[in-house]
Design an enzyme around this catalytic site. Structure first.
Site, PDB file in Angstrom:
ATOM      1  N   GLY A 189     -82.752  -4.220 -24.748  1.00 44.71           N
ATOM      2  CA  GLY A 189     -81.435  -3.810 -24.267  1.00 44.71           C
ATOM      3  C   GLY A 189     -81.549  -2.619 -23.341  1.00 44.71           C
ATOM      4  N   CYS A 206     -86.300   3.310 -28.342  1.00 47.28           N
ATOM      5  CA  CYS A 206     -85.426   3.353 -27.173  1.00 47.28           C
ATOM      6  C   CYS A 206     -86.275   3.612 -25.937  1.00 47.28           C
ATOM      7  CB  CYS A 206     -84.405   4.474 -27.343  1.00 47.28           C
ATOM      8  SG  CYS A 206     -83.305   4.645 -25.941  1.00 47.28           S
ATOM      9  N   LEU A 207     -85.977   2.901 -24.870  1.00 44.09           N
ATOM     10  CA  LEU A 207     -86.732   3.068 -23.623  1.00 44.09           C
ATOM     11  C   LEU A 207     -86.607   4.491 -23.073  1.00 44.09           C
ATOM     12  CD1 LEU A 207     -85.640  -0.295 -21.984  1.00 44.09           C
ATOM     13  CD2 LEU A 207     -87.873   0.207 -23.014  1.00 44.09           C
ATOM     14  N   HIS A 249     -76.749  -0.037 -30.788  1.00 47.67           N
ATOM     15  CA  HIS A 249     -77.607   0.917 -30.067  1.00 47.67           C
ATOM     16  C   HIS A 249     -77.121   1.101 -28.621  1.00 47.67           C
ATOM     17  CE1 HIS A 249     -81.760   2.618 -29.158  1.00 47.67           C
ATOM     18  NE2 HIS A 249     -81.295   2.364 -27.947  1.00 47.67           N
ATOM     19  N   HIS A 253     -75.227   4.300 -26.548  1.00 43.45           N
ATOM     20  CA  HIS A 253     -75.640   4.881 -25.259  1.00 43.45           C
ATOM     21  C   HIS A 253     -74.426   5.141 -24.369  1.00 43.45           C
ATOM     22  CE1 HIS A 253     -79.976   5.088 -24.973  1.00 43.45           C
ATOM     23  NE2 HIS A 253     -80.133   3.850 -25.401  1.00 43.45           N
TER      24      HIS A 253
HETATM   25 NI    NI Z   1     -81.842   2.953 -26.084  1.00 45.23          NI
END
Ligand code: NI
Length: 154
Positions: free
Chosen positions: A46, A88-89, A130, A134
């Site tokens: 995502g 998380c990226l 998630h 953000h």
């Molecule tokens: Ni994230």
């Protein structure tokens, strides 16, 4: 399409509440395409628009069932509890066990501006929560004790 740079924790844009999308412009459509390409390029499930520097309520998700684009998504129902590992990226190398609702119902618009409702459980329910976090300036690391964050893959 283009692979965009993923912004990392510490950048204030990740903390700003995002603006709703009022019209699906060419720019919005192109952003969604680029976000999907970026998500695949970095092997994520995502991605939310603030992570690529755009403070708008747009997120993309693919938990292995094809890409979903969400515009102005909102959780309208949720129940149960599920604890699982999350990364998380924008927080590379860190993971934690995060408590989420087990099932959620999300209302949003798709990439064509059509209203959609998604009922989800498992990884999709987690990804929805998630990514919607953000859009409200929340990172998964806010939801756990610092001591419970460990070195992980993502
Ligand atoms: Ni994230």
């Amino acid at each position: 399409m283009a692979v965009l740079k993923v912004i990392k924790a510490g950048d204030p844009i990740l903390r700003q509440p995002t603006q709703p999308v009022t019209r699906i412009t060419k720019r919005v459509s192109r952003l969604i395409e680029d976000m999907i390409e970026t998500m695949y390029a970095v092997d994520g499930v995502g991605l939310a628009a603030p992570q690529v520097g755009v403070s708008k309520k747009i997120a993309v998700i693919d938990v292995g069932e094809g890409p979903i684009a969400l515009i102005n998504p909102k959780i309208i129902e949720g129940s149960g509890e599920d604890i699982d590992v999350e990364g998380c990226l924008s927080v590379p190398g860190k993971q934690a066990y995060v408590k989420r609702m087990a099932t959620v119902k999300v209302q949003a618009f798709n990439e064509k501006g059509k209203p959609v409702q998604i009922e989800a459980e498992g990884l999709l329910a987690r990804a929805l929560q998630h990514e919607i976090d953000h859009l409200n300036g929340i990172l998964f690391t806010d939801l756990v004790d610092e001591k419970d964050i460990f070195e992980g893959e993502e």
